[in-house]
Design a protein around this motif. Structure first.
Motif, PDB file in Angstrom:
ATOM      1  N   TYR A 157      49.720  57.597  54.525  1.00  0.00           N
ATOM      2  CA  TYR A 157      48.484  57.572  53.070  1.00  0.00           C
ATOM      3  C   TYR A 157      47.410  58.701  54.421  1.00  0.00           C
ATOM      4  CZ  TYR A 157      48.513  52.432  51.088  1.00  0.00           C
ATOM      5  OH  TYR A 157      49.001  51.978  50.433  1.00  0.00           O
ATOM      6  N   LYS A 158      47.874  59.776  53.588  1.00  0.00           N
ATOM      7  CA  LYS A 158      47.050  61.321  54.397  1.00  0.00           C
ATOM      8  C   LYS A 158      45.913  60.579  54.649  1.00  0.00           C
ATOM      9  CE  LYS A 158      44.539  62.833  51.103  1.00  0.00           C
ATOM     10  NZ  LYS A 158      43.739  64.178  49.506  1.00  0.00           N
ATOM     11  N   PHE A 159      45.034  59.600  54.860  1.00  0.00           N
ATOM     12  CA  PHE A 159      43.841  58.678  55.504  1.00  0.00           C
ATOM     13  C   PHE A 159      44.259  58.328  56.210  1.00  0.00           C
ATOM     14  CE2 PHE A 159      44.609  56.412  51.592  1.00  0.00           C
ATOM     15  CZ  PHE A 159      44.944  55.134  52.687  1.00  0.00           C
ATOM     16  N   ARG A 160      45.071  58.379  57.012  1.00  0.00           N
ATOM     17  CA  ARG A 160      45.866  57.571  57.871  1.00  0.00           C
ATOM     18  C   ARG A 160      44.873  57.999  59.007  1.00  0.00           C
ATOM     19  NH1 ARG A 160      49.468  60.673  56.757  1.00  0.00           N
ATOM     20  NH2 ARG A 160      50.838  61.848  58.695  1.00  0.00           N
ATOM     21  N   ASN A 161      44.865  59.593  59.707  1.00  0.00           N
ATOM     22  CA  ASN A 161      43.925  60.005  60.768  1.00  0.00           C
ATOM     23  C   ASN A 161      42.827  60.159  60.692  1.00  0.00           C
ATOM     24  OD1 ASN A 161      46.886  60.009  62.226  1.00  0.00           O
ATOM     25  ND2 ASN A 161      46.905  62.086  61.324  1.00  0.00           N
ATOM     26  N   HIS A 162      42.374  60.155  59.490  1.00  0.00           N
ATOM     27  CA  HIS A 162      40.590  60.025  59.683  1.00  0.00           C
ATOM     28  C   HIS A 162      40.030  58.550  58.724  1.00  0.00           C
ATOM     29  CE1 HIS A 162      41.512  64.136  60.010  1.00  0.00           C
ATOM     30  NE2 HIS A 162      42.633  64.142  58.108  1.00  0.00           N
ATOM     31  N   LEU A 163      40.437  57.710  59.637  1.00  0.00           N
ATOM     32  CA  LEU A 163      40.084  56.390  59.689  1.00  0.00           C
ATOM     33  C   LEU A 163      38.543  56.597  61.009  1.00  0.00           C
ATOM     34  CD1 LEU A 163      40.621  53.917  58.339  1.00  0.00           C
ATOM     35  CD2 LEU A 163      42.388  54.179  60.265  1.00  0.00           C
ATOM     36  N   LEU A 164      37.807  56.062  59.977  1.00  0.00           N
ATOM     37  CA  LEU A 164      36.618  55.967  61.228  1.00  0.00           C
ATOM     38  C   LEU A 164      35.567  53.737  60.819  1.00  0.00           C
ATOM     39  CD1 LEU A 164      34.362  58.725  60.090  1.00  0.00           C
ATOM     40  CD2 LEU A 164      35.740  58.731  62.158  1.00  0.00           C
ATOM     41  N   ALA A 165      34.741  53.840  61.838  1.00  0.00           N
ATOM     42  CA  ALA A 165      34.915  52.157  62.229  1.00  0.00           C
ATOM     43  C   ALA A 165      33.692  52.026  62.246  1.00  0.00           C
ATOM     44  CB  ALA A 165      36.009  51.401  62.842  1.00  0.00           C
ATOM     45  N   CYS A 166      32.754  51.423  61.605  1.00  0.00           N
ATOM     46  CA  CYS A 166      31.076  51.291  62.295  1.00  0.00           C
ATOM     47  C   CYS A 166      31.273  49.516  61.843  1.00  0.00           C
ATOM     48  CB  CYS A 166      30.146  51.760  61.604  1.00  0.00           C
ATOM     49  SG  CYS A 166      28.612  51.714  61.239  1.00  0.00           S
ATOM     50  N   PRO A 167      30.189  49.146  62.580  1.00  0.00           N
ATOM     51  CA  PRO A 167      30.037  47.871  62.832  1.00  0.00           C
ATOM     52  C   PRO A 167      29.063  47.656  62.526  1.00  0.00           C
ATOM     53  CG  PRO A 167      29.679  48.710  65.275  1.00  0.00           C
ATOM     54  CD  PRO A 167      29.853  49.966  64.350  1.00  0.00           C
ATOM     55  N   ALA A 168      28.584  46.985  61.368  1.00  0.00           N
ATOM     56  CA  ALA A 168      27.381  45.956  60.302  1.00  0.00           C
ATOM     57  C   ALA A 168      26.512  46.266  61.228  1.00  0.00           C
ATOM     58  CB  ALA A 168      27.613  45.269  59.348  1.00  0.00           C
ATOM     59  N   ASP A 169      24.908  45.801  61.278  1.00  0.00           N
ATOM     60  CA  ASP A 169      24.146  46.073  61.502  1.00  0.00           C
ATOM     61  C   ASP A 169      23.959  44.819  61.632  1.00  0.00           C
ATOM     62  OD1 ASP A 169      22.053  46.211  62.880  1.00  0.00           O
ATOM     63  OD2 ASP A 169      20.536  47.265  61.980  1.00  0.00           O
ATOM     64  N   THR A 170      24.166  43.077  61.892  1.00  0.00           N
ATOM     65  CA  THR A 170      24.320  41.864  62.195  1.00  0.00           C
ATOM     66  C   THR A 170      23.592  41.744  63.526  1.00  0.00           C
ATOM     67  OG1 THR A 170      26.642  41.294  62.404  1.00  0.00           O
ATOM     68  CG2 THR A 170      25.863  41.705  60.452  1.00  0.00           C
ATOM     69  N   CYS A 171      22.515  40.488  64.049  1.00  0.00           N
ATOM     70  CA  CYS A 171      22.367  41.027  65.418  1.00  0.00           C
ATOM     71  C   CYS A 171      21.983  39.314  64.594  1.00  0.00           C
ATOM     72  CB  CYS A 171      21.396  40.999  64.917  1.00  0.00           C
ATOM     73  SG  CYS A 171      20.624  40.519  66.835  1.00  0.00           S
ATOM     74  N   TYR A 172      22.318  37.867  66.112  1.00  0.00           N
ATOM     75  CA  TYR A 172      22.441  37.062  65.690  1.00  0.00           C
ATOM     76  C   TYR A 172      21.508  36.416  67.129  1.00  0.00           C
ATOM     77  CZ  TYR A 172      25.482  37.562  62.028  1.00  0.00           C
ATOM     78  OH  TYR A 172      25.786  37.680  60.782  1.00  0.00           O
ATOM     79  N   CYS A 173      20.571  37.253  67.838  1.00  0.00           N
ATOM     80  CA  CYS A 173      19.995  36.796  68.894  1.00  0.00           C
ATOM     81  C   CYS A 173      19.250  35.361  68.836  1.00  0.00           C
ATOM     82  CB  CYS A 173      18.633  37.666  69.237  1.00  0.00           C
ATOM     83  SG  CYS A 173      19.246  39.151  69.269  1.00  0.00           S
ATOM     84  N   ASN A 174      19.373  34.651  69.727  1.00  0.00           N
ATOM     85  CA  ASN A 174      19.274  33.026  69.981  1.00  0.00           C
ATOM     86  C   ASN A 174      19.660  32.190  69.222  1.00  0.00           C
ATOM     87  OD1 ASN A 174      17.475  34.410  72.203  1.00  0.00           O
ATOM     88  ND2 ASN A 174      15.883  34.721  70.603  1.00  0.00           N
ATOM     89  N   SER A 175      20.812  32.693  69.281  1.00  0.00           N
ATOM     90  CA  SER A 175      21.666  31.755  68.503  1.00  0.00           C
ATOM     91  C   SER A 175      22.604  30.874  68.398  1.00  0.00           C
ATOM     92  CB  SER A 175      22.009  32.014  66.630  1.00  0.00           C
ATOM     93  OG  SER A 175      21.124  32.918  65.965  1.00  0.00           O
ATOM     94  N   THR A 176      24.293  30.224  68.209  1.00  0.00           N
ATOM     95  CA  THR A 176      24.876  29.725  68.502  1.00  0.00           C
ATOM     96  C   THR A 176      25.935  29.782  67.402  1.00  0.00           C
ATOM     97  OG1 THR A 176      24.456  27.466  68.419  1.00  0.00           O
ATOM     98  CG2 THR A 176      23.483  28.305  70.200  1.00  0.00           C
ATOM     99  N   VAL A 177      26.946  29.086  67.571  1.00  0.00           N
ATOM    100  CA  VAL A 177      28.056  29.193  66.993  1.00  0.00           C
ATOM    101  C   VAL A 177      27.571  28.169  65.895  1.00  0.00           C
ATOM    102  CG1 VAL A 177      30.522  28.646  65.829  1.00  0.00           C
ATOM    103  CG2 VAL A 177      29.767  30.572  68.367  1.00  0.00           C
TER     104      VAL A 177
END
Length: 134
Positions: free
Chosen positions: A58-78
């Motif tokens: 694909y044309k975009f194969r070398n223009h791939l960026l990734a960003c983590p979603a702004d999620t936070c589960y402080c003081n939590s368990t699975v």
């Protein structure tokens, strides 16, 4: 945003989702892609995307960026965590389409605090007062 959005609803897993989305991106003639996912999923998602998009050349194969979603589960368990997504898997119960939980939860969070409390108390009573919350 809805006017320029497409939903991929057929995939059963991340690799299938990336494959199908790659086809959508290619048809749209995109030259850059931004992947957004949970912080723990981004590395595997990016790795799989690089492999799949490179295999397809694909044309975009070398223009791939990734960003983590702004999620936070402080003081939590699975055990505390529940992720509610719009129905998108082919093997889901079709009843979810009639009463989508993600939309009900979105409505819940728009309610006033006193109504949220009543809803939660009713849900707890429905599930059984003996159900431990902690």
């Amino acid at each position: 945003m809805r006017a320029c959005s497409l939903a991929e609803t057929m995939s059963q897993n991340t690799r299938e989702e990336l494959t199908l989305c790659g086809e959508i991106f290619a048809r749209a003639k995109l030259d850059k892609v931004l992947l957004i996912s949970s912080p723990t999923h981004v590395p595997r998602c990016l790795k799989d995307a690089c492999i799949i998009f490179s295999e397809k050349n694909y044309k975009f194969r070398n223009h791939l960026l990734a960003c983590p979603a702004d999620t936070c589960y402080c003081n939590s368990t699975v055990e505390d965590l529940a992720i509610v997504e719009p129905p998108h898997r082919g093997d889901r119960d079709k009843f979810e389409d009639e009463k989508p939980l993600h939309k009900l939860l979105a409505l819940f969070f728009k309610e006033q605090k006193w109504r949220q409390r009543l809803i939660l108390e009713g849900l707890h009573d429905l599930l059984g007062p003996e159900t431990p919350l902690r």
